[in-house]
Design a protein around this motif. Structure first.
Motif, mmCIF file in Angstrom:
data_model
loop_
_atom_site.group_PDB
_atom_site.id
_atom_site.type_symbol
_atom_site.label_atom_id
_atom_site.label_comp_id
_atom_site.label_asym_id
_atom_site.label_seq_id
_atom_site.Cartn_x
_atom_site.Cartn_y
_atom_site.Cartn_z
ATOM 1 N N VAL A 272 79.293 149.954 -1.282
ATOM 2 C CA VAL A 272 80.507 149.146 -1.430
ATOM 3 C C VAL A 272 81.512 149.879 -2.311
ATOM 4 O O VAL A 272 81.174 150.326 -3.404
ATOM 5 N N ASN A 273 82.718 150.023 -1.817
ATOM 6 C CA ASN A 273 83.758 150.739 -2.544
ATOM 7 C C ASN A 273 85.032 149.893 -2.569
ATOM 8 O O ASN A 273 85.613 149.610 -1.514
ATOM 9 N N VAL A 274 85.405 149.465 -3.772
ATOM 10 C CA VAL A 274 86.614 148.649 -3.928
ATOM 11 C C VAL A 274 87.628 149.476 -4.692
ATOM 12 O O VAL A 274 87.319 149.992 -5.772
ATOM 13 N N GLN A 275 88.824 149.622 -4.124
ATOM 14 C CA GLN A 275 89.843 150.429 -4.796
ATOM 15 C C GLN A 275 91.175 149.708 -4.816
ATOM 16 O O GLN A 275 91.606 149.168 -3.802
ATOM 17 N N MET A 276 91.787 149.733 -5.987
ATOM 18 C CA MET A 276 93.138 149.190 -6.118
ATOM 19 C C MET A 276 94.084 150.385 -6.126
ATOM 20 O O MET A 276 93.985 151.254 -7.003
ATOM 21 N N GLN A 277 94.961 150.431 -5.132
ATOM 22 C CA GLN A 277 95.850 151.581 -5.028
ATOM 23 C C GLN A 277 97.271 151.181 -5.401
ATOM 24 O O GLN A 277 97.512 150.076 -5.864
ATOM 25 N N ASP A 278 98.184 152.095 -5.166
ATOM 26 C CA ASP A 278 99.586 151.826 -5.518
ATOM 27 C C ASP A 278 100.136 150.656 -4.706
ATOM 28 O O ASP A 278 99.659 150.368 -3.630
ATOM 29 N N HIS A 279 101.163 150.055 -5.223
ATOM 30 C CA HIS A 279 101.890 148.986 -4.549
ATOM 31 C C HIS A 279 100.978 147.824 -4.165
ATOM 32 O O HIS A 279 101.127 147.225 -3.109
ATOM 33 N N GLY A 280 99.998 147.533 -4.990
ATOM 34 C CA GLY A 280 99.140 146.381 -4.758
ATOM 35 C C GLY A 280 98.235 146.474 -3.552
ATOM 36 O O GLY A 280 97.814 145.452 -3.018
ATOM 37 N N ARG A 281 97.965 147.688 -3.103
ATOM 38 C CA ARG A 281 97.091 147.841 -1.945
ATOM 39 C C ARG A 281 95.642 147.843 -2.410
ATOM 40 O O ARG A 281 95.225 148.688 -3.189
ATOM 41 N N LEU A 282 94.907 146.865 -1.908
ATOM 42 C CA LEU A 282 93.500 146.743 -2.279
ATOM 43 C C LEU A 282 92.661 147.101 -1.057
ATOM 44 O O LEU A 282 92.812 146.483 0.001
ATOM 45 N N SER A 283 91.814 148.098 -1.190
ATOM 46 C CA SER A 283 90.973 148.460 -0.044
ATOM 47 C C SER A 283 89.512 148.243 -0.398
ATOM 48 O O SER A 283 89.078 148.511 -1.521
ATOM 49 N N VAL A 284 88.796 147.700 0.573
ATOM 50 C CA VAL A 284 87.368 147.421 0.405
ATOM 51 C C VAL A 284 86.637 148.044 1.585
ATOM 52 O O VAL A 284 86.985 147.797 2.741
#
Lengths: 154, 129
Positions: B49-61
Motif C-alpha cells: 500500500v502506497n499513499v502519497q500526497m502530491q502537489d496541488h492536493g493530489r492524493l494517490s493511493v
C-alpha cells in the motif's frame, strides 16, 4: 458450468441487483480501453475444485470474522454477515458512497457434497478462504485396469 | 472538496506482466475535522500500500492484491480480479499533511486527512468616499 448453478440469494431487492449488474456492465464497457477493470464487487466469490474437494474464496473487506457466519449443509454453502457503517449517519457529509453496508446473505450450490466436519475457514486481509473437502466415501477413485493375457490362437 | 478519480495507470508488477487496474469502490466522508476515506482493497498486502500526497492536493493511493490461486486446483468460477488497486483524488481543502493517517484493517484502508487550522478570519474594512 458451475456458475449457472450459483444462486443469488441476497436480501437486497432483485431490481437493485439488476441495476448494479447493469452498472457493472457499463463500467466494463467504458473502462476497458483505459486498462481499468470493472469494480470487484463486495462478496465476489472464486471457486476452485479438485478430486479432493473445493476451495471457495470470498472478498468480504471490512467484515471481521466476528461478523461472518458460514454454514454448510450437504451441497449448500451459505455466507452471511453484516458490514456496519464506519461513520455514524448524520455526523458527516458523504461525498462518495460506493461501498455497501448492512446485512448480506449469499448461498452457493457446490458441485458435490462436502464433509462439514472437515471444513476449514480462514480470514486474512478481508478475504475469507474456505477449504471444503469431499467426504472420503464420495471421492473419485481410480479404477485399476487389469490386463487380460491374450488367448493363444489354436 | 473536489473529488476526481483520474485513471492514472499504476506501476506494473515486477515480472513485467501488465496487471489490470481495479477500480474498487470507495467511500469519502467530510466531517468537521477533515476528510475520511474508506477504500476496499481485499487481499492487498500491507507492504504494497502506497499513499502519497502530491502537489496541488493530489492524493494517490496504490495497492497490489497478493492473492494467488491454490496449487493443485482448477478454477471453475471467478468474480475476483487480481491486480493493482489505484485511486487518485484531488483534495481542495487545506489538509494538514503531517497528520494524514492510513490504517489498514480487514481489507479496508481508512485514510484520515485532517483539515489544516485556518488563519482566523480577517474583516476587511470598507471605506466610504
Amino acid at each position: 458450468m458451475l456458475s449457472s448453478e450459483i444462486r443469488r440469494d441476497n436480501r437486497w431487492p432483485t431490481a437493485f441487483l439488476d441495476l448494479r449488474d447493469a452498472q457493472g456492465d457499463l463500467n466494463r464497457l467504458f473502462t476497458s480501453a483505459l486498462r481499468r477493470r470493472a469494480q470487484p464487487t463486495f462478496l465476489g466469490v472464486s471457486i476452485w475444485v479438485s478430486g479432493e474437494g473445493t476451495i471457495v474464496r470470498a472478498s468480504v473487506p471490512g467484515v471481521g470474522p466476528d461478523h461472518l457466519n458460514v454454514t454448510v449443509q450437504g451441497q449448500t454453502l451459505t455466507l452471511a454477515g453484516q458490514r456496519d457503517p464506519e461513520i455514524a449517519e448524520g455526523t458527516s457529509t458523504q461525498l462518495r458512497a460506493e461501498r455497501m453496508h448492512g446485512r448480506f446473505v449469499r448461498t452457493l450450490l457446490l458441485p458435490f457434497r462436502v464433509d462439514p466436519e472437515q471444513v476449514k475457514a480462514q480470514f486474512s486481509l478481508g478475504v475469507l478462504t474456505l477449504e471444503l473437502p469431499r467426504p472420503a466415501a464420495d471421492r473419485p477413485r481410480r479404477i485399476k485396469i487389469e490386463e487380460k493375457p491374450e488367448e493363444k490362437s489354436k | 472538496m473536489n473529488l476526481q478519480a483520474v485513471g492514472d495507470p499504476p506501476p506494473d508488477s515486477d515480472d513485467g506482466a501488465v496487471a489490470p487496474t481495479l477500480a474498487a469502490p470507495a467511500d469519502v466522508h467530510e466531517t468537521q475535522g477533515g476528510i475520511v476515506m474508506f477504500l476496499d482493497i481485499p487481499g492487498a498486502d500491507p507492504q504494497s500500500v502506497n499513499v502519497q500526497m502530491q502537489d496541488h492536493g493530489r492524493l494517490s493511493v496504490v495497492a497490489r492484491s497478493s492473492l494467488t490461486p491454490p496449487p493443485g486446483y482448477s478454477l471453475v468460477h471467478s468474480e475476483q480480479s487480481i491486480g493493482n488497486y489505484a485511486w487518485e483524488f484531488t483534495v481542495s481543502d487545506d489538509i494538514d499533511e503531517e497528520r494524514i493517517a492510513a490504517i489498514l484493517k480487514d481489507g479496508v484502508l481508512r485514510l484520515n486527512l485532517p483539515k489544516a487550522a485556518k488563519a482566523s478570519t480577517k474583516k476587511i474594512p470598507v471605506s466610504f468616499e
